[in-house]
Write a protein that holds these residues in place. Structure first.
Motif, mmCIF file in Angstrom:
data_model
loop_
_atom_site.group_PDB
_atom_site.id
_atom_site.type_symbol
_atom_site.label_atom_id
_atom_site.label_comp_id
_atom_site.label_asym_id
_atom_site.label_seq_id
_atom_site.Cartn_x
_atom_site.Cartn_y
_atom_site.Cartn_z
ATOM 1 N N ARG A 102 22.069 31.235 83.555
ATOM 2 C CA ARG A 102 22.258 31.095 85.004
ATOM 3 C C ARG A 102 23.666 30.621 85.328
ATOM 4 O O ARG A 102 24.194 30.961 86.393
ATOM 5 C CB ARG A 102 21.208 30.162 85.596
ATOM 6 C CG ARG A 102 21.215 28.745 85.080
ATOM 7 C CD ARG A 102 20.040 27.971 85.676
ATOM 8 N NE ARG A 102 19.967 26.609 85.145
ATOM 9 C CZ ARG A 102 18.929 25.798 85.353
ATOM 10 N NH1 ARG A 102 17.892 26.224 86.074
ATOM 11 N NH2 ARG A 102 18.915 24.570 84.850
ATOM 12 N N SER A 125 19.628 30.295 76.313
ATOM 13 C CA SER A 125 18.541 30.509 77.280
ATOM 14 C C SER A 125 19.085 30.739 78.685
ATOM 15 O O SER A 125 20.292 30.649 78.941
ATOM 16 C CB SER A 125 17.535 29.353 77.285
ATOM 17 O OG SER A 125 17.996 28.261 78.085
ATOM 18 N N TRP A 126 18.173 31.026 79.623
ATOM 19 C CA TRP A 126 18.538 31.229 81.028
ATOM 20 C C TRP A 126 18.567 29.918 81.797
ATOM 21 O O TRP A 126 19.527 29.614 82.489
ATOM 22 C CB TRP A 126 17.564 32.199 81.703
ATOM 23 C CG TRP A 126 17.624 32.158 83.206
ATOM 24 C CD1 TRP A 126 16.765 31.500 84.056
ATOM 25 C CD2 TRP A 126 18.609 32.776 84.046
ATOM 26 N NE1 TRP A 126 17.152 31.667 85.365
ATOM 27 C CE2 TRP A 126 18.285 32.452 85.376
ATOM 28 C CE3 TRP A 126 19.727 33.567 83.813
ATOM 29 C CZ2 TRP A 126 19.030 32.900 86.480
ATOM 30 C CZ3 TRP A 126 20.485 34.018 84.887
ATOM 31 C CH2 TRP A 126 20.131 33.685 86.194
ATOM 32 N N SER A 127 17.520 29.088 81.645
ATOM 33 C CA SER A 127 17.374 27.913 82.515
ATOM 34 C C SER A 127 17.350 26.591 81.776
ATOM 35 O O SER A 127 17.121 25.552 82.388
ATOM 36 C CB SER A 127 16.103 28.051 83.351
ATOM 37 O OG SER A 127 14.946 28.079 82.520
ATOM 38 N N GLU A 141 10.825 35.272 77.616
ATOM 39 C CA GLU A 141 11.427 35.880 78.804
ATOM 40 C C GLU A 141 12.662 35.095 79.241
ATOM 41 O O GLU A 141 13.679 35.678 79.635
ATOM 42 C CB GLU A 141 10.405 35.935 79.946
ATOM 43 C CG GLU A 141 10.950 36.573 81.223
ATOM 44 C CD GLU A 141 9.918 36.610 82.341
ATOM 45 O OE1 GLU A 141 10.292 37.001 83.460
ATOM 46 O OE2 GLU A 141 8.752 36.246 82.094
ATOM 47 N N ASP A 142 12.592 33.763 79.173
ATOM 48 C CA ASP A 142 13.736 32.935 79.536
ATOM 49 C C ASP A 142 14.903 33.174 78.570
ATOM 50 O O ASP A 142 16.065 33.256 78.983
ATOM 51 C CB ASP A 142 13.345 31.460 79.538
ATOM 52 C CG ASP A 142 14.357 30.581 80.244
ATOM 53 O OD1 ASP A 142 14.178 30.307 81.447
ATOM 54 O OD2 ASP A 142 15.344 30.163 79.595
ATOM 55 N N ASP A 144 15.464 35.951 76.825
ATOM 56 C CA ASP A 144 16.004 37.289 77.067
ATOM 57 C C ASP A 144 16.770 37.361 78.383
ATOM 58 O O ASP A 144 17.802 38.050 78.467
ATOM 59 C CB ASP A 144 14.875 38.319 77.066
ATOM 60 C CG ASP A 144 14.442 38.703 75.664
ATOM 61 O OD1 ASP A 144 15.236 38.495 74.719
ATOM 62 O OD2 ASP A 144 13.316 39.210 75.499
ATOM 63 N N ARG A 145 16.291 36.664 79.396
ATOM 64 C CA ARG A 145 17.016 36.658 80.673
ATOM 65 C C ARG A 145 18.387 36.014 80.499
ATOM 66 O O ARG A 145 19.375 36.463 81.088
ATOM 67 C CB ARG A 145 16.201 35.915 81.733
ATOM 68 C CG ARG A 145 16.794 36.009 83.135
ATOM 69 C CD ARG A 145 15.937 35.279 84.145
ATOM 70 N NE ARG A 145 16.515 35.360 85.475
ATOM 71 C CZ ARG A 145 16.065 34.684 86.545
ATOM 72 N NH1 ARG A 145 14.995 33.897 86.424
ATOM 73 N NH2 ARG A 145 16.672 34.813 87.717
ATOM 74 N N ALA A 148 20.648 38.508 78.702
ATOM 75 C CA ALA A 148 21.051 39.571 79.622
ATOM 76 C C ALA A 148 22.124 39.095 80.595
ATOM 77 O O ALA A 148 23.072 39.839 80.897
ATOM 78 C CB ALA A 148 19.833 40.084 80.388
ATOM 79 N N ALA A 149 22.003 37.861 81.074
ATOM 80 C CA ALA A 149 23.004 37.324 81.999
ATOM 81 C C ALA A 149 24.343 37.125 81.303
ATOM 82 O O ALA A 149 25.406 37.429 81.862
ATOM 83 C CB ALA A 149 22.514 36.010 82.592
ATOM 84 N N SER A 158 23.608 44.702 81.458
ATOM 85 C CA SER A 158 22.467 43.808 81.328
ATOM 86 C C SER A 158 21.580 44.314 80.200
ATOM 87 O O SER A 158 20.894 45.323 80.336
ATOM 88 C CB SER A 158 21.678 43.746 82.640
ATOM 89 O OG SER A 158 20.569 42.882 82.505
ATOM 90 N N THR A 160 19.131 42.875 76.623
ATOM 91 C CA THR A 160 18.568 41.767 75.854
ATOM 92 C C THR A 160 18.926 41.867 74.375
ATOM 93 O O THR A 160 18.451 41.075 73.567
ATOM 94 C CB THR A 160 17.041 41.710 76.015
ATOM 95 O OG1 THR A 160 16.472 42.939 75.560
ATOM 96 C CG2 THR A 160 16.665 41.474 77.470
#
Length: 267
Positions: A102, A125-127, A141-142, A144-145, A148-149, A158, A160
């Motif tokens: 993020r 991770s994303w978050s 999912e977190d 991979d997100r 991708a980001a 984008s 994974t």
């Protein structure tokens, strides 16, 4: 704040790593002949599964006495990441940055700046959740997100499938299923050999003492720092001077070429 998951020390197993050691000439592209510099590159190729860092797993990278790897978590985060980059650039040192997705999405230009200065962009991770508290599917999912980001910020695509298959779990918190999933994707999972405890409410001087005290014992290792932390940004010039004055050599990490072939990178 960092927390060790109670089961991580039991999750390490046999790992195969193919490492190409490539010498780096400090003078090449470095405006300061007396800079600390980057002594060599390790091109890391995971076979089966690879989990490194003695704080978390049973094995680590094959570093010689007085060789260290600098790794940074939780960025990119202005203005601290820029200050860390400036300190590294002054000493012609390259590091690995484990980015939070993020933040990469918020500051894509800073991700590209990290890469343009020769550092390795890895994933965190994303978050930045406690993964073991999430259902497996949500945790992956977190992850991979986040990948991708990071890839979107870095390469404009984008995906994974990480261009650098290096990942570090937030708080080092994982489960056997998550580790096995990343293993199946040939993603290297990083722990650390030592750290500066820069997530604690301490000043730069105490942080410096923390990492020096550990280095005096280990004399080598993967060092965990956080470029998002102002105290770490403030500490970096003094820390790099300490490394230089005490004969430490910087080892930079890159992924090996695809297909199991070692990267033949020149500098």
């Amino acid at each position: 704040m960092m927390r060790l998951h109670g089961s991580t020390s039991r999750l390490a197993g046999a790992a195969t790593v193919v490492i190409a050691s490539i010498a780096v000439t400090n003078a090449a592209g470095c405006p300061r002949q007396d800079a600390l510099g980057t002594s060599r590159v390790l091109a890391v190729d995971a076979k089966g599964y690879l989990r490194v860092g003695l704080k978390n797993f049973s094995g680590t990278l094959p570093l010689a006495d007085h060789e260290v790897v600098l790794t940074f978590d939780d960025g990119p985060r202005p203005p601290n990441t820029q200050k860390v980059l400036a300190a590294l650039a002054k000493e012609c040192v390259r590091a690995t940055f484990f980015l939070v997705g993020r933040s990469s999405a918020e500051f894509p230009g800073l991700v590209r700046r990290i890469a343009s200065q020769g550092h390795t962009v890895a994933h965190h991770s994303w978050s930045h959740p406690m993964m073991s508290r999430l259902p497996f599917e949500q945790a992956m999912e977190d992850i991979d997100r986040g990948i991708a980001a990071d890839e979107m910020a870095l390469n404009g695509v984008s995906t994974t499938i990480p261009s650098t298959p290096f990942f570090r779990f937030p708080y080092f918190d994982s489960t056997p299923a998550m580790l096995e999933s990343l293993q199946s994707r040939e993603v290297v999972v990083f722990g650390a050999d030592l750290w500066a405890s820069d997530w604690e409410d301490i000043g730069p001087d105490q942080e410096l003492r923390n990492v020096i005290e550990q280095l005096e014992i280990t004399r080598r290792g993967i060092i965990l720092l956080h470029d998002a932390q102002a105290r770490t940004a403030a500490m970096m010039p003094a820390f790099l001077r300490y490394l230089h004055e005490n004969g430490y050599r910087i080892v930079h990490l890159e992924p090996a070429a695809s297909g199991g072939r070692n990267a033949e990178t020149t500098r």
